[in-house]
Design a protein around this motif. Structure first.
Motif, PDB file in Angstrom:
ATOM      1  N   TYR A 149       0.794  -1.131   0.007  1.00  7.78           N
ATOM      2  CA  TYR A 149      -0.058   0.051   0.055  1.00  7.78           C
ATOM      3  C   TYR A 149       0.873   1.156   0.090  1.00  7.78           C
ATOM      4  CZ  TYR A 149      -3.387   3.295   1.470  1.00  7.78           C
ATOM      5  OH  TYR A 149      -4.183   4.517   1.555  1.00  7.78           O
ATOM      6  N   THR A 150       0.611   2.229  -0.929  1.00  3.94           N
ATOM      7  CA  THR A 150       1.298   3.445  -1.244  1.00  3.94           C
ATOM      8  C   THR A 150       0.524   4.540  -1.170  1.00  3.94           C
ATOM      9  OG1 THR A 150       3.068   2.097  -2.288  1.00  3.94           O
ATOM     10  CG2 THR A 150       3.168   4.352  -2.680  1.00  3.94           C
ATOM     11  N   VAL A 151       1.041   5.833  -0.532  1.00  3.77           N
ATOM     12  CA  VAL A 151       0.464   7.051  -0.474  1.00  3.77           C
ATOM     13  C   VAL A 151       1.747   8.027  -1.223  1.00  3.77           C
ATOM     14  CG1 VAL A 151      -0.753   8.912   0.700  1.00  3.77           C
ATOM     15  CG2 VAL A 151      -1.113   6.577   1.115  1.00  3.77           C
ATOM     16  N   ARG A 185      -2.722  14.107  -4.640  1.00  2.00           N
ATOM     17  CA  ARG A 185      -2.232  12.521  -3.987  1.00  2.00           C
ATOM     18  C   ARG A 185      -2.825  11.650  -4.833  1.00  2.00           C
ATOM     19  NH1 ARG A 185      -5.211  12.549   1.537  1.00  2.00           N
ATOM     20  NH2 ARG A 185      -3.731  13.965   2.197  1.00  2.00           N
ATOM     21  N   THR A 187      -3.095   7.395  -4.158  1.00  2.00           N
ATOM     22  CA  THR A 187      -2.917   6.074  -3.429  1.00  2.00           C
ATOM     23  C   THR A 187      -2.886   4.816  -4.354  1.00  2.00           C
ATOM     24  OG1 THR A 187      -5.511   5.999  -3.026  1.00  2.00           O
ATOM     25  CG2 THR A 187      -3.981   7.157  -1.262  1.00  2.00           C
TER      26      THR A 187
END
Length: 280
Positions: A149-151, A185, A187
């Motif tokens: 999981y990446t933000v 942003r 995600t």
């Protein structure tokens, strides 16, 4: 003093000395030179395997010999399982930049609206669940994968604009007044494929290829806080990276091979990130 206790003490001392010896041919020869001894309640005799000795005191037997020592040594050096589960591993915290920005197809004078503040653009990534596979007996080479999981936040240098999509093209949209912050942003959820090498104990060098699938992208500005969906981000992101860590703490770097935005929808640009990492 009772002679039985004297003999018991002598033979126990011999047993401790034999156990302290290395498990080699010298220890075996020493045991073979000791014959069977019987003093009533204390008896020392050769074990059935011919290499060990058995010390019996009041009916209790203690096996002394190199095979026992070797067994303990083997248990101590038993390697960890070949396949291991990973939970909340590979945590990355760092900064984002955009490189190779190309505004071909935009009107002259549009400006570099994707210029970002690297010190205020942050990256966070974690692998909530995964697995690692040891590739050699010594555990120096390892392969790991999982769900990641990446933000990624990108803080725009110009806080008088936000991003929007007009006539199918991502463009800067002027704000009524300057915002405290203006950013966008993304995600994503992806699958990293990592190979690592431990040249020395506790030092790890790793290379990784990742395939990320974008879950959402938004243009955000404050204050007041406004968040709007930003379409046009490439739904599939492929990249490469690497890390160097010691005792689980280190530094990482990653580069997005795939352009951040879809072709003919936004400027061609590639995300770059670097910072610190933690491996559990």
């Amino acid at each position: 003093m009772n002679r039985h206790f004297i003999f018991a003490g002598i033979f126990m001392l011999l047993g401790l000395c034999a156990a302290a010896q290395p498990a080699d041919s010298t220890a075996v020869d020493s045991l073979r030179r000791i014959g069977d001894v019987d003093t009533g309640p204390v008896t020392m005799r050769r074990a059935a395997d011919g290499d060990n000795m058995v010390l019996e005191v009041a009916g209790f037997g203690i096996t002394i010999g190199p095979s026992t020592i070797q067994g303990a040594s083997n248990r101590d050096t038993k390697s960890r399982p070949r396949v291991c589960g990973l939970f909340f591993d590979g945590i990355e915290m760092g900064f984002n930049f955009l490189t190779g920005s190309d505004y071909a197809g935009y009107p002259a004078g549009t400006g570099d609206f994707l210029d970002v503040r690297g010190g205020n653009s942050f990256h966070f990534g974690v692998t909530p669940v995964g697995m690692s596979v040891r590739l050699d007996k010594r555990g120096k080479f390892e392969f790991s994968t999982g769900l990641r999981y990446t933000v990624d936040n990108y803080r725009l240098s110009d806080n008088s604009i936000t991003l929007g999509r007009v006539d199918g093209l991502i463009v800067p949209v002027p704000l009524d007044e300057k915002a405290d912050k203006s950013k966008f942003r993304t995600t994503s959820l992806g699958i990293p494929l990592q190979f690592s090498f431990d040249p020395v104990r506790r030092l790890r060098i790793a290379v990784v290829g990742y395939c990320d699938f974008v879950l959402g992208s938004n243009a955000i500005y404050k204050r007041p806080k406004e968040k709007n969906s930003l379409s046009g981000v490439n739904p599939f992101q492929f990249g490469i990276g690497g890390s160097v860590s010691y005792r689980g703490f280190g530094v990482y770097a990653r580069y997005g091979v795939t352009s951040l935005f879809k072709s003919s929808v936004g400027p061609s640009c590639h995300p770059v990130s670097f910072g610190v990492c933690v491996f559990m």
